[in-house]
Design a protein around this motif. Sequence first.
Motif, PDB file in Angstrom:
ATOM      1  N   LYS A 133      15.171  -0.073  -7.810  1.00  0.00           N
ATOM      2  CA  LYS A 133      13.835  -0.111  -8.430  1.00  0.00           C
ATOM      3  C   LYS A 133      12.777  -0.712  -7.527  1.00  0.00           C
ATOM      4  O   LYS A 133      11.653  -0.975  -7.963  1.00  0.00           O
ATOM      5  N   ARG A 134      13.112  -0.961  -6.267  1.00  0.00           N
ATOM      6  CA  ARG A 134      12.191  -1.686  -5.403  1.00  0.00           C
ATOM      7  C   ARG A 134      10.852  -0.952  -5.236  1.00  0.00           C
ATOM      8  O   ARG A 134       9.786  -1.572  -5.206  1.00  0.00           O
ATOM      9  N   GLY A 135      10.907   0.380  -5.133  1.00  0.00           N
ATOM     10  CA  GLY A 135       9.665   1.135  -4.956  1.00  0.00           C
ATOM     11  C   GLY A 135       8.695   0.874  -6.100  1.00  0.00           C
ATOM     12  O   GLY A 135       7.496   0.635  -5.886  1.00  0.00           O
ATOM     13  N   ALA A 136       9.218   0.890  -7.328  1.00  0.00           N
ATOM     14  CA  ALA A 136       8.364   0.676  -8.505  1.00  0.00           C
ATOM     15  C   ALA A 136       7.813  -0.743  -8.524  1.00  0.00           C
ATOM     16  O   ALA A 136       6.654  -0.969  -8.907  1.00  0.00           O
ATOM     17  N   VAL A 137       8.617  -1.699  -8.112  1.00  0.00           N
ATOM     18  CA  VAL A 137       8.179  -3.101  -8.125  1.00  0.00           C
ATOM     19  C   VAL A 137       7.070  -3.313  -7.082  1.00  0.00           C
ATOM     20  O   VAL A 137       6.104  -4.045  -7.324  1.00  0.00           O
ATOM     21  N   VAL A 138       7.191  -2.636  -5.946  1.00  0.00           N
ATOM     22  CA  VAL A 138       6.131  -2.719  -4.927  1.00  0.00           C
ATOM     23  C   VAL A 138       4.834  -2.099  -5.475  1.00  0.00           C
ATOM     24  O   VAL A 138       3.743  -2.655  -5.321  1.00  0.00           O
ATOM     25  N   ILE A 139       4.963  -0.974  -6.161  1.00  0.00           N
ATOM     26  CA  ILE A 139       3.772  -0.325  -6.749  1.00  0.00           C
ATOM     27  C   ILE A 139       3.110  -1.262  -7.758  1.00  0.00           C
ATOM     28  O   ILE A 139       1.884  -1.426  -7.765  1.00  0.00           O
ATOM     29  N   GLU A 140       3.918  -1.899  -8.567  1.00  0.00           N
ATOM     30  CA  GLU A 140       3.407  -2.836  -9.578  1.00  0.00           C
ATOM     31  C   GLU A 140       2.627  -3.971  -8.892  1.00  0.00           C
ATOM     32  O   GLU A 140       1.544  -4.350  -9.333  1.00  0.00           O
ATOM     33  N   ALA A 141       3.178  -4.460  -7.790  1.00  0.00           N
ATOM     34  CA  ALA A 141       2.563  -5.619  -7.125  1.00  0.00           C
ATOM     35  C   ALA A 141       1.338  -5.228  -6.302  1.00  0.00           C
ATOM     36  O   ALA A 141       0.321  -5.924  -6.309  1.00  0.00           O
ATOM     37  N   ARG A 142       1.449  -4.121  -5.551  1.00  0.00           N
ATOM     38  CA  ARG A 142       0.386  -3.757  -4.607  1.00  0.00           C
ATOM     39  C   ARG A 142      -0.670  -2.851  -5.228  1.00  0.00           C
ATOM     40  O   ARG A 142      -1.760  -2.696  -4.682  1.00  0.00           O
ATOM     41  N   GLY A 143      -0.283  -2.204  -6.330  1.00  0.00           N
ATOM     42  CA  GLY A 143      -1.200  -1.220  -6.914  1.00  0.00           C
ATOM     43  C   GLY A 143      -1.107   0.123  -6.218  1.00  0.00           C
ATOM     44  O   GLY A 143      -1.676   1.107  -6.668  1.00  0.00           O
ATOM     45  N   SER A 144      -0.389   0.201  -5.117  1.00  0.00           N
ATOM     46  CA  SER A 144      -0.126   1.495  -4.476  1.00  0.00           C
ATOM     47  C   SER A 144       1.245   1.424  -3.819  1.00  0.00           C
ATOM     48  O   SER A 144       1.786   0.337  -3.599  1.00  0.00           O
ATOM     49  N   SER A 145       1.785   2.605  -3.492  1.00  0.00           N
ATOM     50  CA  SER A 145       3.191   2.627  -3.104  1.00  0.00           C
ATOM     51  C   SER A 145       3.368   2.113  -1.681  1.00  0.00           C
ATOM     52  O   SER A 145       2.425   2.069  -0.883  1.00  0.00           O
ATOM     53  N   SER A 146       4.592   1.732  -1.385  1.00  0.00           N
ATOM     54  CA  SER A 146       4.914   1.113  -0.094  1.00  0.00           C
ATOM     55  C   SER A 146       4.455   2.025   1.041  1.00  0.00           C
ATOM     56  O   SER A 146       4.609   3.240   0.966  1.00  0.00           O
ATOM     57  N   ALA A 147       3.907   1.432   2.079  1.00  0.00           N
ATOM     58  CA  ALA A 147       3.382   2.253   3.172  1.00  0.00           C
ATOM     59  C   ALA A 147       3.938   1.801   4.523  1.00  0.00           C
ATOM     60  O   ALA A 147       4.591   2.571   5.218  1.00  0.00           O
ATOM     61  N   ALA A 148       3.721   0.544   4.888  1.00  0.00           N
ATOM     62  CA  ALA A 148       4.189   0.088   6.201  1.00  0.00           C
ATOM     63  C   ALA A 148       5.716   0.115   6.261  1.00  0.00           C
ATOM     64  O   ALA A 148       6.300   0.512   7.274  1.00  0.00           O
TER      65      ALA A 148
END
Length: 327
Positions: free
Chosen positions: A225-240
Amino acid sequence: MKPPIRIAVTGAAGQIGYSLLFRIAAGDMLGNDQPVFLQLLDIPRLLPSLKGVMMELEDCAFPLLAGVIATDDPNTAFRDISIAMLVGARPRGKGMERKDLLEANGAIFTTQGRALDEVARRDVKVLIVGNPANTNAYIAMKNAPGLKPENFSAMMRLDHNRALSQIAAKVGQPVSSIRKVIIWGNHSATQYPDLNHAETDGNKISLLINDPAWIEDYFIPTVQKRGAVVIEARGSSSAASAANAAINHVRDWVLGTRENDWISMGIPSDGSYGIPEGVIYGYPVTCRDGVYRIVPDLEISEFSQAKMQATYGELVEERDSVKHLLG
Ligand code: NAD
Ligand code: LMR
């Protein structure tokens, strides 16, 4: 000096693109003796913004950057390329699953599969990053009958890296000492992060941890679920981290995996480990001379078998929902 390698990056004006292009041009992906020629693709509306990115690439004066073009035409972007990094696609927002993007993104990969078929080198290495990555890779592969299935791959490497970091923190060892982690199946919440074969300095991680509850109730869901948790925190999906994983994936495919280790790649299933042909599935692979090979003969527990079949089932569902895009 070696001749430049032509690399296409799609979605080049997006957030992953911005983290990816400069590292490729700096030599992080193919080595600091390998010139690169970047062929950037984005939609017409984003071409002015892409022009700005090109100016910044120019302003870095990268010694290895032999040239850059930007276009909205896949046949121009993919002409004579050895590597295709297909990032361009809509990202998910909060509360969405990656497969919710199939409708919006699937069609992109029919067009791009056909263009690869027409103009890319026959030995092109294709990495699909745009979500849902495995099924998009399947769509591209099916629309490129003139290329071999082995040309196509989907990115599991971000999940693989996430698993490495979680394990390293748990056992208090450097990430570089952790080997033989596997992400089986789909780049989705059904993926199966498997540490049964993982080692650190020759010691089995599962014995060191000796805590099935941590593995089942913390490690597996955290990676899934890490991708979703990053989206929740950053407001956008993981990039770097996604760009970094894409660089790791291509680098290992081209230059080889390290001794006594393997990586996870989404590749066409071939019946190995009970996964029938017909999906792009995350497997443990070693790479040498530009060719990947599935790690054979691993012992699979009943628990693992069930998880591997569940994620396979989701890939079949995704594939069946895009039958009309399969060429
Ligand atoms: P973004 O919205 O910042 O950028 C996407 C770019 O793709 C935009 O510039 C857009 O114009 C472009 N694009 C859209 N359609 C295109 C087309 N037909 N041809 C070329 N370009 C096109 O998104 P992002 O954050 O860079 O993410 C891109 C994709 O990568 C998303 O689908 C995201 O979910 C996925 N992703 C995958 C992983 C993975 O591990 N596989 C990890 C992170 C993100
Ligand atoms: C990720 O794993 O971070 C990406 O696939 C983006 C997402 O939608 O989770």
